[in-house]
Design a protein around this motif. Structure first.
Motif, PDB file in Angstrom:
ATOM      1  N   LEU A   3      -0.864  36.857  -6.905  1.00  0.00           N
ATOM      2  CA  LEU A   3      -2.014  36.427  -7.039  1.00  0.00           C
ATOM      3  C   LEU A   3      -2.978  37.061  -6.048  1.00  0.00           C
ATOM      4  CD1 LEU A   3      -3.892  33.909  -7.716  1.00  0.00           C
ATOM      5  CD2 LEU A   3      -2.849  32.847  -5.796  1.00  0.00           C
ATOM      6  N   THR A   4      -4.269  37.505  -6.573  1.00  0.00           N
ATOM      7  CA  THR A   4      -5.300  38.115  -6.030  1.00  0.00           C
ATOM      8  C   THR A   4      -6.517  37.221  -6.213  1.00  0.00           C
ATOM      9  OG1 THR A   4      -4.490  40.276  -6.516  1.00  0.00           O
ATOM     10  CG2 THR A   4      -6.899  40.127  -5.583  1.00  0.00           C
ATOM     11  N   ILE A   5      -7.110  36.679  -4.936  1.00  0.00           N
ATOM     12  CA  ILE A   5      -8.350  35.964  -4.843  1.00  0.00           C
ATOM     13  C   ILE A   5      -9.359  36.762  -4.440  1.00  0.00           C
ATOM     14  CG2 ILE A   5      -9.314  33.799  -3.877  1.00  0.00           C
ATOM     15  CD1 ILE A   5      -7.087  33.002  -5.690  1.00  0.00           C
ATOM     16  N   VAL A   6     -10.373  36.910  -5.393  1.00  0.00           N
ATOM     17  CA  VAL A   6     -11.402  37.628  -4.907  1.00  0.00           C
ATOM     18  C   VAL A   6     -12.714  36.735  -4.482  1.00  0.00           C
ATOM     19  CG1 VAL A   6     -13.327  39.212  -5.742  1.00  0.00           C
ATOM     20  CG2 VAL A   6     -10.827  39.444  -6.440  1.00  0.00           C
ATOM     21  N   ASP A   7     -13.026  36.876  -3.372  1.00  0.00           N
ATOM     22  CA  ASP A   7     -13.908  35.960  -2.464  1.00  0.00           C
ATOM     23  C   ASP A   7     -15.251  36.771  -2.442  1.00  0.00           C
ATOM     24  OD1 ASP A   7     -15.058  33.763  -1.377  1.00  0.00           O
ATOM     25  OD2 ASP A   7     -13.655  33.620   0.337  1.00  0.00           O
ATOM     26  N   THR A   8     -16.364  35.917  -2.450  1.00  0.00           N
ATOM     27  CA  THR A   8     -17.590  36.612  -2.453  1.00  0.00           C
ATOM     28  C   THR A   8     -18.437  35.978  -1.220  1.00  0.00           C
ATOM     29  OG1 THR A   8     -18.464  34.754  -3.962  1.00  0.00           O
ATOM     30  CG2 THR A   8     -17.924  37.018  -4.942  1.00  0.00           C
ATOM     31  N   PRO A   9     -18.105  35.936  -0.039  1.00  0.00           N
ATOM     32  CA  PRO A   9     -18.805  35.422   1.061  1.00  0.00           C
ATOM     33  C   PRO A   9     -20.183  36.002   1.102  1.00  0.00           C
ATOM     34  CG  PRO A   9     -17.051  36.611   1.866  1.00  0.00           C
ATOM     35  CD  PRO A   9     -16.996  37.076   0.401  1.00  0.00           C
ATOM     36  N   GLY A  10     -21.092  35.103   1.380  1.00  0.00           N
ATOM     37  CA  GLY A  10     -22.465  35.526   1.265  1.00  0.00           C
ATOM     38  C   GLY A  10     -23.338  35.032   0.159  1.00  0.00           C
ATOM     39  N   PHE A  11     -22.514  34.877  -0.991  1.00  0.00           N
ATOM     40  CA  PHE A  11     -23.035  34.591  -2.399  1.00  0.00           C
ATOM     41  C   PHE A  11     -24.041  33.453  -2.296  1.00  0.00           C
ATOM     42  CE2 PHE A  11     -23.189  33.369  -6.652  1.00  0.00           C
ATOM     43  CZ  PHE A  11     -23.646  34.059  -7.296  1.00  0.00           C
ATOM     44  N   GLY A  12     -25.266  33.368  -2.415  1.00  0.00           N
ATOM     45  CA  GLY A  12     -26.136  32.359  -2.499  1.00  0.00           C
ATOM     46  C   GLY A  12     -26.560  31.530  -1.177  1.00  0.00           C
ATOM     47  N   ASP A  13     -25.940  32.106  -0.149  1.00  0.00           N
ATOM     48  CA  ASP A  13     -26.436  31.795   1.229  1.00  0.00           C
ATOM     49  C   ASP A  13     -27.649  32.215   1.619  1.00  0.00           C
ATOM     50  OD1 ASP A  13     -24.186  30.349   1.342  1.00  0.00           O
ATOM     51  OD2 ASP A  13     -22.914  31.813   2.553  1.00  0.00           O
ATOM     52  N   ALA A  14     -28.229  33.353   1.291  1.00  0.00           N
ATOM     53  CA  ALA A  14     -29.566  33.566   1.736  1.00  0.00           C
ATOM     54  C   ALA A  14     -30.699  32.843   1.394  1.00  0.00           C
ATOM     55  CB  ALA A  14     -29.846  35.083   1.274  1.00  0.00           C
ATOM     56  N   VAL A  15     -31.752  33.058   1.985  1.00  0.00           N
ATOM     57  CA  VAL A  15     -33.049  32.500   1.669  1.00  0.00           C
ATOM     58  C   VAL A  15     -33.560  32.937   0.426  1.00  0.00           C
ATOM     59  CG1 VAL A  15     -35.417  31.990   2.244  1.00  0.00           C
ATOM     60  CG2 VAL A  15     -33.757  31.965   4.053  1.00  0.00           C
ATOM     61  N   ASN A  16     -33.413  34.407   0.143  1.00  0.00           N
ATOM     62  CA  ASN A  16     -33.907  34.799  -1.226  1.00  0.00           C
ATOM     63  C   ASN A  16     -32.726  35.317  -1.760  1.00  0.00           C
ATOM     64  OD1 ASN A  16     -34.811  36.269  -3.350  1.00  0.00           O
ATOM     65  ND2 ASN A  16     -36.190  37.868  -2.250  1.00  0.00           N
ATOM     66  N   ASN A  17     -32.211  34.562  -2.864  1.00  0.00           N
ATOM     67  CA  ASN A  17     -31.049  35.083  -3.649  1.00  0.00           C
ATOM     68  C   ASN A  17     -31.279  35.580  -4.964  1.00  0.00           C
ATOM     69  OD1 ASN A  17     -28.975  33.711  -1.978  1.00  0.00           O
ATOM     70  ND2 ASN A  17     -30.026  31.923  -2.632  1.00  0.00           N
ATOM     71  N   THR A  18     -32.342  36.163  -5.142  1.00  0.00           N
ATOM     72  CA  THR A  18     -32.897  36.948  -6.578  1.00  0.00           C
ATOM     73  C   THR A  18     -31.698  37.959  -6.995  1.00  0.00           C
ATOM     74  OG1 THR A  18     -34.216  38.351  -5.571  1.00  0.00           O
ATOM     75  CG2 THR A  18     -35.074  36.284  -6.350  1.00  0.00           C
ATOM     76  N   GLU A  19     -31.198  38.839  -6.120  1.00  0.00           N
ATOM     77  CA  GLU A  19     -30.221  39.709  -6.301  1.00  0.00           C
ATOM     78  C   GLU A  19     -28.699  39.787  -5.958  1.00  0.00           C
ATOM     79  OE1 GLU A  19     -31.595  42.998  -7.686  1.00  0.00           O
ATOM     80  OE2 GLU A  19     -33.386  41.673  -7.783  1.00  0.00           O
ATOM     81  N   CYS A  20     -28.279  38.520  -5.428  1.00  0.00           N
ATOM     82  CA  CYS A  20     -27.005  38.234  -4.976  1.00  0.00           C
ATOM     83  C   CYS A  20     -26.119  38.265  -6.249  1.00  0.00           C
ATOM     84  CB  CYS A  20     -26.932  36.686  -4.226  1.00  0.00           C
ATOM     85  SG  CYS A  20     -27.109  35.252  -5.240  1.00  0.00           S
ATOM     86  N   TRP A  21     -26.357  38.270  -7.467  1.00  0.00           N
ATOM     87  CA  TRP A  21     -25.486  38.316  -8.276  1.00  0.00           C
ATOM     88  C   TRP A  21     -25.075  39.699  -8.898  1.00  0.00           C
ATOM     89  CZ3 TRP A  21     -26.876  41.209 -12.408  1.00  0.00           C
ATOM     90  CH2 TRP A  21     -28.122  41.508 -12.766  1.00  0.00           C
ATOM     91  N   LYS A  22     -25.899  40.709  -8.242  1.00  0.00           N
ATOM     92  CA  LYS A  22     -25.540  42.068  -8.702  1.00  0.00           C
ATOM     93  C   LYS A  22     -24.115  42.446  -8.251  1.00  0.00           C
ATOM     94  CE  LYS A  22     -30.110  43.848  -9.753  1.00  0.00           C
ATOM     95  NZ  LYS A  22     -31.056  44.922  -9.472  1.00  0.00           N
ATOM     96  N   PRO A  23     -23.788  42.358  -6.849  1.00  0.00           N
ATOM     97  CA  PRO A  23     -22.455  42.912  -6.160  1.00  0.00           C
ATOM     98  C   PRO A  23     -21.340  42.255  -7.082  1.00  0.00           C
ATOM     99  CG  PRO A  23     -23.888  42.408  -4.427  1.00  0.00           C
ATOM    100  CD  PRO A  23     -24.573  41.811  -5.725  1.00  0.00           C
ATOM    101  N   VAL A  24     -21.411  41.103  -7.451  1.00  0.00           N
ATOM    102  CA  VAL A  24     -20.446  40.441  -8.249  1.00  0.00           C
ATOM    103  C   VAL A  24     -20.128  41.025  -9.617  1.00  0.00           C
ATOM    104  CG1 VAL A  24     -19.730  38.234  -9.226  1.00  0.00           C
ATOM    105  CG2 VAL A  24     -20.687  38.216  -6.935  1.00  0.00           C
ATOM    106  N   ALA A  25     -21.199  41.034 -10.413  1.00  0.00           N
ATOM    107  CA  ALA A  25     -21.320  41.685 -11.718  1.00  0.00           C
ATOM    108  C   ALA A  25     -20.910  43.093 -11.702  1.00  0.00           C
ATOM    109  CB  ALA A  25     -22.787  41.647 -12.226  1.00  0.00           C
ATOM    110  N   GLU A  26     -21.113  44.084 -10.649  1.00  0.00           N
ATOM    111  CA  GLU A  26     -20.710  45.308 -10.324  1.00  0.00           C
ATOM    112  C   GLU A  26     -19.346  45.588 -10.261  1.00  0.00           C
ATOM    113  OE1 GLU A  26     -23.288  46.897  -7.413  1.00  0.00           O
ATOM    114  OE2 GLU A  26     -25.067  47.077  -8.842  1.00  0.00           O
TER     115      GLU A  26
END
Length: 174
Positions: free
Chosen positions: A86-109
Motif C-alpha cells: 500500500l502506498t498512500i500519496v498525501d498532498t500536504p498544503g493542498f487547498g490551505d493557501a489563501v490563493n489556491n488557483t494553482e494548487c491542483w497543478k502539482p497533483v495533476a503533474e
C-alpha cells in the motif's frame, strides 16, 4: 472430453489468481484536501495502521505559506496470506493557501508522471519487476465550509471545458 479439444485456458484464471496472491498486489491511494478534514484518520482507520506517526504538524502560519508537496507513505500489509503493498500519496498544503488557483497543478503533474513512467516501463525490454506507482484511487476531501470547491472543480474539469471551447486537452482527467 477429448484431449484434442482441450487447450487449457479454462484454468488460466486460477493460475493468474495463484500467481497474483503469491506475488502480492500494489495499490496506490492519493488523498487530497485541506488540512483538518480527516484524511489521515480515514487512511489509518481503513488500513488499521498508523502511517502518519512521524508527521510534524505545522502551525497555522506555516500552513498558509506552505506550497503543495507530494509525500509518499508505503506499508506492506498481509492478510490471510495475501500481501498488499500500500502506498498512500498525501498532498500536504493542498487547498490551505489563501490563493489556491494553482494548487491542483502539482497533483495533476504527479499523476501524469506516474502513468508515463509505468508506460515507459511496460514498453521496455525488462518488464519482469515493474513497480506500479500509478495512482489507482484519489480521494478528494471537500471542506463542509465550501472553501475547497474551487481546486476540486479545476482538478476534475478538462482544460478548455470551463472556457467553453469544448476541446479536451491532456490532463489528469484521462
Amino acid at each position: 472430453m477429448d484431449d484434442k479439444e482441450y487447450v487449457g485456458f479454462a484454468t488460466l484464471p486460477n493460475q493468474v489468481h495463484r500467481k497474483s496472491v503469491k506475488k502480492g498486489f500494489d495499490f496506490t491511494l492519493m488523498v487530497a484536501g485541506e488540512s483538518g478534514l480527516g484524511k489521515s484518520t480515514l487512511v489509518n482507520s481503513l488500513f488499521l495502521t498508523d502511517l502518519y506517526r512521524d508527521r510534524k504538524l505545522l502551525s497555522a502560519e506555516e500552513r498558509i505559506m506552505q506550497t503543495v508537496e507530494i509525500t509518499k507513505h508505503a506499508v506492506d500489509i498481509e492478510e490471510k496470506g495475501v500481501r498488499l503493498r500500500l502506498t498512500i500519496v498525501d498532498t500536504p498544503g493542498f487547498g490551505d493557501a489563501v490563493n489556491n488557483t494553482e494548487c491542483w497543478k502539482p497533483v495533476a503533474e504527479y499523476i501524469d508522471q506516474q502513468f508515463e513512467q509505468y508506460f515507459r516501463d511496460e514498453s521496455g525490454l525488462n518488464r519482469k519487476n515493474i513497480q506500479d506507482n500509478r495512482v489507482h484511487c484519489c480521494l478528494y476531501f471537500i471542506s463542509p465550509f465550501g472553501h475547497g470547491y474551487g481546486p476540486s472543480l479545476r482538478l476534475l474539469t478538462p482544460p478548455g471545458a470551463a472556457k467553453g471551447t469544448g476541446e479536451h486537452q491532456q490532463g489528469c482527467h484521462q
